[in-house]
Structures are given as C-alpha cells and as structure tokens.
Design an enzyme around this catalytic site. Structure first.
Site, short mmCIF file in Angstrom:
data_model
loop_
_atom_site.label_atom_id
_atom_site.label_comp_id
_atom_site.label_asym_id
_atom_site.label_seq_id
_atom_site.Cartn_x
_atom_site.Cartn_y
_atom_site.Cartn_z
N PRO A 80 0.82 -1.20 0.00
CG PRO A 80 -0.56 -1.42 1.88
CD PRO A 80 0.61 -2.04 1.19
N GLY A 81 0.38 2.27 -0.69
CA GLY A 81 1.07 3.56 -0.67
C GLY A 81 2.22 3.69 -1.63
CB THR A 82 4.06 1.40 -3.75
OG1 THR A 82 2.98 0.52 -4.03
CG2 THR A 82 4.86 0.86 -2.59
CE LYS A 128 -1.07 -1.30 -4.91
NZ LYS A 128 -0.21 -0.81 -3.81
CG HIS A 173 22.48 -12.40 2.64
ND1 HIS A 173 22.53 -13.38 3.60
CD2 HIS A 173 21.49 -12.78 1.80
CE1 HIS A 173 21.62 -14.30 3.36
NE2 HIS A 173 20.97 -13.96 2.26
CD GLU A 174 19.51 -10.41 -0.70
OE1 GLU A 174 19.40 -11.12 -1.71
OE2 GLU A 174 18.97 -10.68 0.39
CG ASP A 184 19.14 -17.69 1.84
OD1 ASP A 184 18.10 -17.55 1.17
OD2 ASP A 184 19.95 -16.77 2.06
P1 ADP Z 1 -1.53 2.73 -3.57
O1 ADP Z 1 -2.64 2.84 -4.53
O2 ADP Z 1 -0.36 1.96 -4.11
O3 ADP Z 1 -1.90 2.26 -2.21
P2 ADP Z 1 -1.51 5.57 -3.85
O4 ADP Z 1 -1.38 5.69 -5.30
O5 ADP Z 1 -2.87 5.75 -3.29
O6 ADP Z 1 -0.93 4.19 -3.34
O7 ADP Z 1 -0.49 6.56 -3.15
C1 ADP Z 1 -0.84 7.35 -2.06
C2 ADP Z 1 -0.16 8.69 -2.14
O8 ADP Z 1 1.24 8.55 -1.98
C3 ADP Z 1 -0.34 9.36 -3.47
O9 ADP Z 1 -1.50 10.11 -3.51
C4 ADP Z 1 0.88 10.23 -3.57
O10 ADP Z 1 0.71 11.44 -2.91
C5 ADP Z 1 1.93 9.45 -2.83
N1 ADP Z 1 2.77 8.68 -3.75
C6 ADP Z 1 2.91 7.33 -3.77
N2 ADP Z 1 3.76 6.95 -4.73
C7 ADP Z 1 4.19 8.07 -5.36
C8 ADP Z 1 5.07 8.34 -6.45
N3 ADP Z 1 5.71 7.35 -7.09
N4 ADP Z 1 5.24 9.62 -6.82
C9 ADP Z 1 4.61 10.61 -6.17
N5 ADP Z 1 3.76 10.43 -5.15
C10 ADP Z 1 3.54 9.18 -4.72
ZN ZN Z 2 19.53 -15.00 1.21
#
Ligand code: ADP
Ligand code: ZN
Length: 614
Positions: free
Chosen positions: A203-205, A207, A423-424, A500
């Site tokens: 979450p928060g990446t 998408k 390690h990696e 591993d």
């Molecule tokens: P997900 O859908 O993966 O849970 P979101 O797209 O809702 O995440 O991201 C939440 C907030 O985090 C976005 O509104 C933005 O403000 C910030 N954010 C996340 N990834 C990015 C990114 N790559 N670039 C800029 N802002 C980002």
């Molecule tokens: Zn390993």
C-alpha cells in the site's frame, strides 16, 4: 468479517421491529372506542355486560348519543334518535345511566394517530438502516444502493509527471496510454492489448496514482471502485454493481476502470468463511463475465491493484483477463528523492533541508510515507508561524511518521544494510557465474516488509523445477551464497540466512531420498505423500531403518558441504565483484541486471574455469 455480518443482521432486526410495532398496534385496538349498533347494545344489555352508561342529549333535539363501558373495559358509543326512550329502556334493564357529556370521540386521535406514529417509527428505522448501509458502502444517497458507486473523474489532471520514480512501471504502461489515445492504430496492425493489468505492490507505493496518471495522460475517463466496497452489501448487490460499473464504462469508452483492493472480491473461491463468501463469489463471477464479455481492444482497460497476488483466484489471471502483472515496489534512494521533490514543490524549504539526505535515511518508506513525512513537517512549520520548512521539522516529523512506518516496514541500521548488501551480492554472483542459473534481474536491499531484508531475483516467473543433478547442486550453491558472503566479510554470521539454509537442505534431501542422486542408490526413501508405502506398519513413521536414516543425513550433509565449498571458492574468486556490487547496492539500494553485469564486464571476461568443474 464483522462488517459482512452487520449487513446480514440489519434486515432481520428491521423486520423484528416492524412486527413488534404491528403487534403493539393490534394490542391497543380494543381500548379504542368504536360504534355500537342498536342490536349490539341490546345483546350486551341482555347478557349483563354493561358496566356504566353516559347519556348526552344534543341541544334542541330529541336525539343524542350514549357511551357505554362494558364489563371488559371497552368503550362503545352509539347515536340515538330519542334520548328519553333510551334512558327508560336502560333503567328498565336495571342500569343507571348518568346524564352528562359524552367525551369527545376524536376521530383523528382514535383512528389515525396510532398507525401514523407506527409508520413514522418504521420510516425512521428504515432511513437509519439504509443510511448505515450506504455509509458502509461509502455512499451518501439513500436509495441507490444497487447502483455502482464508481467515482468518475472525467478529466483527471494527474499525469505521469506527478508519478515520481517507477520508471520501469511507467515504461510498461506506455503502450496502454498509446492505445487509449488511438485504439485504431493498434487494431489496424492486429495488435492485442491486454484487457486487464494487475498492479501488485504494498500500500502507498503509487498504484492508484499510476492508474490515474494513465487516464490523465491519455485524456480518458477514469472510473474507480474499491473491492472492499463490494463486500458489505446485501446479497446480489455486488454483482449488480459490477454490471452497472461496466455499463457506464462501455458508454464512455475508451476509458480506464480501476479496481482497488481487488483481493477483497477476487480471493480464491471456496476458501471464504461465513456469510460474506457467497456474495463475494457472485461478485467475482460477475466481474469475470464482464471482462470476458467485452471484446479485445474494445477500449476499456481494467487496472486492478492488490498487495496479495498470492490469495487471488487463479481464474482472474487467465488470458483475456488480468494477464499482465506489473510490480510496483517500494522506491529506492533515487526514487525516494524524486518523490520528495514532487511533494516539496508547493512547500517552501529552508536552505538547510537536503532532500537527498532525507532520501538516504528513509529506506523502506513508500511514496505515501514520504508524502506524509513532508506534510507533517509542514504542519510543524505552520504551528510556529514559519513560512518554510526547516530540517528540524523534518527530523521531528520523521520520528512521528517513522514510528508508524516501522510497524509496516523495517527501518534498517547502516550495519544491517551493509550485511544485507553483501548477503544479496553473494547470491547474485552465484546466479551470474553458475551456468544453469537464470541471470539476475534485480538485486535489492530495500526492506520489503517486516521479515525480508532484501532479495535477489532472477528473471520473473521463473519455473522452480530442476531437472539435473548439476542444476540442483547449483541451486543449493546459490542458496548458500548469502551466508558465505556474510562469513567471508564479517567475523560474525547472522540469522538472516535461515530460509536460504532451509531451501538448500530441502533440495539436498530430495536429491538423496527422492531422485536417487547419492551413494545410497536409486531408491525412494521419501514416504511423504507416496502411496508406495501405504500398508506398512503405521507405527513406523519412516519406511527405512535407523541406519539408513543416519546415512541419509550423512549424504545430505556431504552434498551441502560440497556445494558450500565450491560456492565459497567462486565467491572468493570474485571478491572484487562482491565488494563492488555491495557498494553499488548501498549507494542505490536496487541494482538492475545491466548494472550488475557491467561489474563483470569492467573486470574482464567471466571466469569459465570454475564453471566447468561443476
Ligand atoms: P496505492 O494505490 O499503491 O496504495 P496511492 O497511489 O494511493 O498508493 O499513493 C498514495 C499517495 O502517496 C499518493 O496520492 C501520492 O501522494 C503518494 N505517492 C505514492 N507513490 C508516489 C510516487 N511514485 N510519486 C509521487 N507520489 C507518490
Ligand atoms: Zn539470502
């Protein structure tokens, strides 16, 4: 689970309330006064059922009305044409009517008010109940619970510029943007564009952001709905919502349909528990029907997001559905710096703020975490009536956000990072050098969650089957590579290699007990799930003697030892690469195949002598 149950209990509760009120109403009926006929009165008088009587004469007329109260307590009224005659009739029958005023029989109060009150109460409960329902589903309108609540944004202003980092992910989605802009260009050459793309990542990446940016970039409508919206509903509503959603989408194609948290509906069928599970299945089936229903290149692209691909129903990943997967991972240092730059745009920064430095100290943070960090810092600045953010604000905000983030991902110390990098790199060198192993695709030391500190990944979707003895040994060597690197560089070894070691042991044991690849001969010593040994003495858990068990352990150990020694030899030979790769990892956190292979090219030709001896 809780929410699903609430939706099921709601209507029943509602019904009980209505029934109770109706019962109450019927119960009160007998106490209200209603008319008597002359015959009724006479019967009651004969039976001696009259308790008391009031007689009222209407002014300037012979007529009037009487009210009687029966022995059961009921009140009855009766209009009479001759009051005097009535009075003498009653007296003749031993009754003693009171002459006076009959209480006003208010028709409205008597007949209309009780049902009206009940109706109001019912309506009140109904509205309460419906609001709770639609609120739970995220909506505000009371009556349209069958409608899709897809939020539509016609001209989303989000573009790819707002999405920082995620370069490969953006490249992967480029063709979809092109397609949405001009579908005919693709149909003309007979190119098939995926109907569904699954965005996978924590979450928060970014998408959702990415999906919005695609719509914005292509200038098409963006419909978004969350999988969890479907779950807490009346039975059948989820499916009808899916139908409505796609109806809307079809009417305005080309467009993007975005389903967030698709795992909430698309969980593997037949594994659900409790009442919500049929509902989910219906919803999922409807989604599959819809996706199969619109043809290829129809102009609707369904993007879905999840962080749990492993629990998805495999049906959803079939060709013609979500047959394209894009991983959206946590950002590396460079990505984090870009994200910070995007979100710092409308936030004035003091001279002492160094976004690069912040990026370096926030390994494991997602885009959302970083945005949150800057926002908290801005709040701190505003609290002090300062018009710009100082480094100090960020440090304070980091403590606040970091504690919350630490639960999700692990904030790693420099020492831990260094160990992970070596390690990696140890794994990666073996992947690269060993002839039957796939090339390394990505090496990363970005914390991926609470447990894993990093990963070394061969090309994605790699088949995990090994066919020859040599391949199996190489697999064991790769697994041991992480531990070996730790041992060579640091005096100490860590617990980080346990999975591993488990993997290596499993493969070695299978070589001995299942595939006959050891000195113990071509015999199956593996009883698990193998019907060959059914019918043997059940008390005996192993189909072989203690002596053989000891020998198996010896063989396993000798395979592991041999692989360990060879792997150690290879890594020692590539000590320069081990250092270079680890340094690169510490600097960038994520190293691509090209970057990793460049290390070997700079060094000269790949060492083939060792490879031959395997
Ligand atoms: P997900 O859908 O993966 O849970 P979101 O797209 O809702 O995440 O991201 C939440 C907030 O985090 C976005 O509104 C933005 O403000 C910030 N954010 C996340 N990834 C990015 C990114 N790559 N670039 C800029 N802002 C980002
Ligand atoms: Zn390993």
């Amino acid at each position: 689970m809780n929410k699903e149950r609430r939706a099921g209990v709601g209507p029943i509760f509602f019904l009980i309330v209505i029934l109770l009120l109706i019962a109450l109403w019927i119960g009160t009926m007998d106490f209200r006064s209603y008319s008597f006929t002359r015959g009724d009165l006479e019967t009651a008088v004969e039976k001696g059922e009259i308790e008391s009587v009031i007689i009222e004469q209407t002014k300037e007329s012979d007529g009037g009305k009487i009210q009687v109260v029966t022995t059961t307590g009921a009140t009855r009224t009766l209009n009479v044409t001759d009051v005097k005659a009535m009075e003498s009739y009653l007296r003749a029958n031993g009754l003693d009517p009171v002459v006076g005023e009959v209480p006003q029989d208010n028709w409205f109060l008597t007949y209309m008010l009780p049902p009206l009150i009940i109706l109001c109460i019912c309506a009140f409960f109904f509205v309460m109940f419906m609001n709770a329902q639609s609120e739970a589903a995220g909506g505000s309108k009371m009556m349209n619970f069958g409608k899709s609540r897809a939020r539509m944004a016609k001209d989303t202003k989000t573009t790819l510029k707002d999405v920082a980092g995620l370069k490969e992910e953006k490249d992967d989605l480029e063709e979809i943007i092109k397609f949405l802009k001009d579908p005919t260009a693709f149909t003309k050459v007979g190119a098939r564009i995926p109907k569904g793309v699954l965005l996978e990542g924590p979450p928060g990446t970014g998408k959702t952001l990415l999906a919005k940016a695609i719509a914005g970039e292509a200038g098409v409508p963006f419909y978004s709905i969350s999988g969890s919206d479907f779950v807490e509903m009346f039975v059948g509503v989820g499916a009808s919502r899916v139908r409505d959603l796609f109806e809307e989408a079809k009417a305005s194609k080309p467009c993007i349909v975005f389903i967030d948290e698709i795992d909430a509906v698309a969980r593997r069928r037949g594994t659900g528990m409790g009442g919500g599970h049929d509902e989910r299945e219906q919803t999922l089936n409807q989604l599959l029907v819809e996706m199969d229903g619109f043809g290829e290149n129809s102009g609707i692209i369904v993007l879905a997001a999840t962080n749990r691909v492993d629990i998805l129903d495999p049906a959803i990943l079939r060709p013609g559905r979500f047959d394209r997967k894009i991983m959206v991972g946590r950002p590396d240092v460079g990505g984090r710096e870009e994200i910070l730059n995007v979100h710092a745009k409308n936030k004035p920064l003091g001279d002492d703020v160094d976004l690069k430095k912040i990026a370096q100290t926030t390994a494991g943070f997602t885009g959302a975490d970083l945005e949150n960090l800057l926002n908290e810092a801005a709040i701190l600045a505003a609290k002090e009536d300062r018009a710009f953010i100082k480094d100090e604000d960020i440090t304070k905000a980091f403590l606040k956000v970091g504690i919350g983030t630490e639960k999700k991902s692990k904030i790693v110390s420099d020492k831990e990072k260094k160990i992970t990098a070596y390690h990696e790199s140890g794994h990666a060198i073996l992947f690269h050098v060993l002839p039957d192993m796939d090339p390394v695709y990505t090496i990363s030391i970005i914390p991926t969650g609470v447990s894993a500190a990093g990963y070394t990944m061969p090309l994605p979707e790699k088949d995990d089957m090994f066919h020859t003895k040599g391949q199996m040994k190489q697999h064991i060597m790769v697994s041991l590579g992480g531990r070996i690197a730790e041992e060579l560089i640091f005096d100490d070894i860590t617990t980080g290699a346990s999975s591993d070691i488990q993997k290596a042991t499993r493969v070695a044991r299978e070589m001995v007990t299942r595939y006959g690849m050891s000195n113990l001969g071509v015999i199956n010593y593996d009883s698990d799930g193998d019907e060959v040994f059914i019918g043997r003495d059940l008390a005996q858990t192993r189909p072989y003697s203690e002596r053989i068990a000891g020998e198996i352990d010896m063989e396993v150990k000798s395979i592991i030892d041999e692989c360990y020694a060879k792997a150690k030899e290879i890594i020692t030979e590539h000590m320069d690469i081990l250092h270079a790769s680890s340094e690169l990892l510490l600097e960038k956190e994520r190293v691509t195949r090209e970057e990793f292979e460049a290390l070997f090219e700079n060094r000269g030709k790949k060492d083939d002598i060792i490879v031959e001896s395997i």
